[in-house]
Motif scaffolding. Structure first.
Motif, PDB file in Angstrom:
ATOM      1  N   UNK A   6       0.768  -1.376  -0.058  1.00 18.06           N
ATOM      2  CA  UNK A   6       0.198   0.086  -0.040  1.00 18.06           C
ATOM      3  C   UNK A   6       0.854   1.190   0.136  1.00 18.06           C
ATOM      4  N   UNK A   7       2.009   1.102   0.826  1.00 11.07           N
ATOM      5  CA  UNK A   7       2.906   2.333   0.503  1.00 11.07           C
ATOM      6  C   UNK A   7       3.451   2.604  -0.857  1.00 11.07           C
ATOM      7  N   UNK A   8       3.683   1.557  -1.544  1.00 15.29           N
ATOM      8  CA  UNK A   8       4.235   1.624  -2.767  1.00 15.29           C
ATOM      9  C   UNK A   8       3.079   2.535  -3.711  1.00 15.29           C
ATOM     10  N   UNK A   9       1.943   1.782  -3.394  1.00 11.86           N
ATOM     11  CA  UNK A   9       0.553   2.390  -4.555  1.00 11.86           C
ATOM     12  C   UNK A   9       0.428   3.666  -4.044  1.00 11.86           C
ATOM     13  N   UNK A  10       0.401   4.070  -2.805  1.00 11.63           N
ATOM     14  CA  UNK A  10       0.120   5.742  -2.435  1.00 11.63           C
ATOM     15  C   UNK A  10       1.339   6.733  -3.123  1.00 11.63           C
ATOM     16  N   UNK A  11       2.575   6.046  -2.938  1.00 14.08           N
ATOM     17  CA  UNK A  11       3.614   6.924  -3.756  1.00 14.08           C
ATOM     18  C   UNK A  11       3.480   7.016  -5.376  1.00 14.08           C
ATOM     19  N   UNK A  12       3.044   5.820  -5.941  1.00  8.48           N
ATOM     20  CA  UNK A  12       2.599   5.872  -7.177  1.00  8.48           C
ATOM     21  C   UNK A  12       1.627   6.705  -7.414  1.00  8.48           C
ATOM     22  N   UNK A  13       0.510   6.738  -6.789  1.00  5.65           N
ATOM     23  CA  UNK A  13      -0.871   7.451  -6.930  1.00  5.65           C
ATOM     24  C   UNK A  13      -0.311   9.013  -6.940  1.00  5.65           C
ATOM     25  N   UNK A  14       0.328   9.433  -5.868  1.00  4.38           N
ATOM     26  CA  UNK A  14       0.765  10.757  -5.619  1.00  4.38           C
ATOM     27  C   UNK A  14       1.599  11.259  -6.808  1.00  4.38           C
ATOM     28  N   UNK A  15       2.373  10.183  -7.306  1.00  3.85           N
ATOM     29  CA  UNK A  15       3.135  10.725  -8.475  1.00  3.85           C
ATOM     30  C   UNK A  15       2.729  10.856  -9.720  1.00  3.85           C
ATOM     31  N   UNK A  16       1.451  10.531  -9.949  1.00  3.80           N
ATOM     32  CA  UNK A  16       0.707  10.419 -11.080  1.00  3.80           C
ATOM     33  C   UNK A  16       0.818   9.462 -11.954  1.00  3.80           C
ATOM     34  N   UNK A  17       1.320   8.368 -11.378  1.00  6.37           N
ATOM     35  CA  UNK A  17       1.680   7.189 -12.368  1.00  6.37           C
ATOM     36  C   UNK A  17       0.421   6.154 -12.151  1.00  6.37           C
ATOM     37  N   UNK A  18      -0.664   6.482 -11.368  1.00  5.60           N
ATOM     38  CA  UNK A  18      -1.801   5.545 -11.124  1.00  5.60           C
ATOM     39  C   UNK A  18      -3.160   6.252 -12.358  1.00  5.60           C
ATOM     40  N   UNK A  19      -3.820   5.473 -13.024  1.00  2.03           N
ATOM     41  CA  UNK A  19      -5.023   5.867 -13.460  1.00  2.03           C
ATOM     42  C   UNK A  19      -5.949   5.791 -12.750  1.00  2.03           C
ATOM     43  N   UNK A  20      -6.760   6.591 -12.182  1.00  2.00           N
ATOM     44  CA  UNK A  20      -7.840   6.308 -11.324  1.00  2.00           C
ATOM     45  C   UNK A  20      -8.839   7.361 -11.415  1.00  2.00           C
ATOM     46  N   UNK A  21     -10.031   7.240 -11.799  1.00  2.00           N
ATOM     47  CA  UNK A  21     -11.065   8.109 -11.802  1.00  2.00           C
ATOM     48  C   UNK A  21     -11.779   8.105 -10.503  1.00  2.00           C
ATOM     49  N   UNK A  22     -12.602   9.429 -10.427  1.00  2.00           N
ATOM     50  CA  UNK A  22     -13.287   9.336  -9.031  1.00  2.00           C
ATOM     51  C   UNK A  22     -14.308   8.258  -8.910  1.00  2.00           C
ATOM     52  N   UNK A  23     -14.447   7.915  -7.516  1.00  2.00           N
ATOM     53  CA  UNK A  23     -15.519   7.069  -7.304  1.00  2.00           C
ATOM     54  C   UNK A  23     -16.929   7.425  -7.888  1.00  2.00           C
ATOM     55  N   UNK A  24     -17.490   6.496  -8.594  1.00  2.00           N
ATOM     56  CA  UNK A  24     -19.039   6.480  -8.987  1.00  2.00           C
ATOM     57  C   UNK A  24     -19.727   6.143  -8.059  1.00  2.00           C
ATOM     58  N   UNK A  25     -20.883   6.779  -7.754  1.00  2.00           N
ATOM     59  CA  UNK A  25     -21.834   6.390  -6.694  1.00  2.00           C
ATOM     60  C   UNK A  25     -23.254   6.323  -7.359  1.00  2.00           C
ATOM     61  N   UNK A  26     -24.024   5.307  -7.107  1.00  2.00           N
ATOM     62  CA  UNK A  26     -25.377   5.140  -7.490  1.00  2.00           C
ATOM     63  C   UNK A  26     -26.158   5.082  -6.096  1.00  2.00           C
ATOM     64  N   UNK A  27     -27.166   5.810  -5.776  1.00  2.00           N
ATOM     65  CA  UNK A  27     -28.023   5.792  -4.689  1.00  2.00           C
ATOM     66  C   UNK A  27     -28.992   4.575  -5.166  1.00  2.00           C
ATOM     67  N   UNK A  28     -29.263   3.802  -4.196  1.00  2.00           N
ATOM     68  CA  UNK A  28     -30.333   2.882  -4.049  1.00  2.00           C
ATOM     69  C   UNK A  28     -31.494   3.298  -3.079  1.00  2.00           C
ATOM     70  N   UNK A  29     -32.101   4.308  -3.708  1.00  2.00           N
ATOM     71  CA  UNK A  29     -33.080   5.228  -2.718  1.00  2.00           C
ATOM     72  C   UNK A  29     -34.122   4.333  -1.982  1.00  2.00           C
ATOM     73  N   UNK A  30     -34.799   3.359  -2.806  1.00  2.00           N
ATOM     74  CA  UNK A  30     -35.850   2.437  -2.126  1.00  2.00           C
ATOM     75  C   UNK A  30     -35.395   1.833  -0.741  1.00  2.00           C
ATOM     76  N   UNK A  31     -34.090   1.438  -0.821  1.00  2.00           N
ATOM     77  CA  UNK A  31     -33.643   0.840   0.416  1.00  2.00           C
ATOM     78  C   UNK A  31     -32.420   1.443   1.144  1.00  2.00           C
ATOM     79  N   UNK A  32     -32.436   2.797   0.840  1.00  2.00           N
ATOM     80  CA  UNK A  32     -31.672   3.641   1.452  1.00  2.00           C
ATOM     81  C   UNK A  32     -30.029   2.954   1.545  1.00  2.00           C
ATOM     82  N   UNK A  33     -29.606   2.644   0.591  1.00  2.00           N
ATOM     83  CA  UNK A  33     -28.406   2.143   0.161  1.00  2.00           C
ATOM     84  C   UNK A  33     -27.702   2.927  -0.755  1.00  2.00           C
ATOM     85  N   UNK A  34     -26.498   2.581  -1.063  1.00  2.00           N
ATOM     86  CA  UNK A  34     -25.749   3.155  -2.278  1.00  2.00           C
ATOM     87  C   UNK A  34     -24.821   2.100  -2.688  1.00  2.00           C
ATOM     88  N   UNK A  35     -24.510   2.152  -4.183  1.00  2.00           N
ATOM     89  CA  UNK A  35     -23.583   1.341  -4.926  1.00  2.00           C
ATOM     90  C   UNK A  35     -22.364   1.968  -5.573  1.00  2.00           C
TER      91      UNK A  35
END
Length: 288
Positions: A6-35
């Protein structure tokens, strides 16, 4: 085994060497949950964690947080594995907090206070006790029976109120499902270190403005923090650094004696790095 990956992954991420979009969230309103969908491309693998949060599951005797991780080979796009993500989430979150605690908490920290009594509270205790020699353990939870059970497991003292638990504490963990602050700046001593784990999104928060504005703020991802942390957005605080920047030495750590908050939100590359470690271990056993 997990911490250095995880230490390596965090360093690589902050150095711009990881492709990672923001988390996408879909609400499941009928059951008060999210995906949520958390993809990342990291070195020789890529993949995504599919995570669900359904608070009402607690009343059904089910876990509130569930997940699956899909892992692929980056060179060919071949599927490598589908694995359960619940334990990976629990342990990678605690492991990242342990890395931050190692880097940012006072070397002589002796008092640990944990607000919360669920899965994350337990994994954080196990991870953090390997970073500091705590002599005093305190636990508070909104569910007294759960707090007592957890405290008995780890040899901690149950406190009747959060302010009692954190008063004079060197290291504090907030791992609750609170929607309103359970930790206030007036309760926290100068120089304390806080792992803020529980609240994700632009509504729920565990820490108040006073604490946020009096502390140096460290995050996993600036972009995620500005889009997904109510504590940071609502308080309007500046972010001191990403954890990966501190690990790489590209940004200096906060000044000695400063109060520090590590706002943990969880990012996809952490899941993919952990999943690769699990996959490689499983492959080794199959071949062996």
């Amino acid at each position: 085994e997990l911490l250095p990956e995880l230490e390596k992954a965090l360093i690589e991420f902050s150095a711009g060497r990881v492709t990672q979009p923001l988390r996408s969230v879909v609400r499941v309103a009928a059951h008060e949950g999210w995906f949520g969908l958390m993809p990342a491309v990291y070195g020789d693998v890529f993949g995504a964690k599919l995570v669900t949060v359904f608070p009402k599951n607690a009343a059904r005797g089910l876990h509130t947080h569930l997940a699956a991780i899909h892992l692929f080979r980056a060179e060919t796009g071949e599927p490598l594995a589908v694995m359960d993500g619940r334990w990976i989430t629990a342990w990678r979150t605690a492991a990242v907090s342990a890395i931050a605690t190692r880097e940012l908490a006072h070397p002589n920290a002796r008092v640990l206070a944990i607000l919360g009594s669920g899965v994350q509270a337990r994994t954080h205790y196990e991870a953090l006790r390997r970073q500091r020699s705590f002599e005093h353990l305190r636990v508070w939870s909104r569910a007294p029976e759960n707090a007592r059970r957890f405290a008995d497991e780890i040899g901690a003292k149950v406190m009747s109120a959060p302010q009692e638990a954190v008063r004079g504490a060197d290291v504090i963990v907030t791992a609750t499902s609170a929607s309103e602050p359970v930790l206030r700046g007036g309760w926290v001593k100068t120089g304390a270190y806080v792992n803020a784990v529980g609240a994700v999104g632009l509504v729920a928060r565990e820490l108040d403005d006073e604490l946020m504005r009096s502390a140096a703020i460290v995050v996993e991802s600036r972009e995620s923090a500005r889009q997904e942390s109510a504590e940071i957005v609502q308080s309007g605080v500046a972010i001191h650094a990403e954890l990966g920047e501190l690990l790489a030495g590209t940004v200096r750590k906060p000044e000695a004696g400063a109060t520090v908050v590590f706002k943990s939100l969880g990012i996809g590359v952490e899941d993919i790095a952990a999943a690769r470690l699990v996959y490689e271990a499983a492959e080794g056993k199959l071949r062996g």
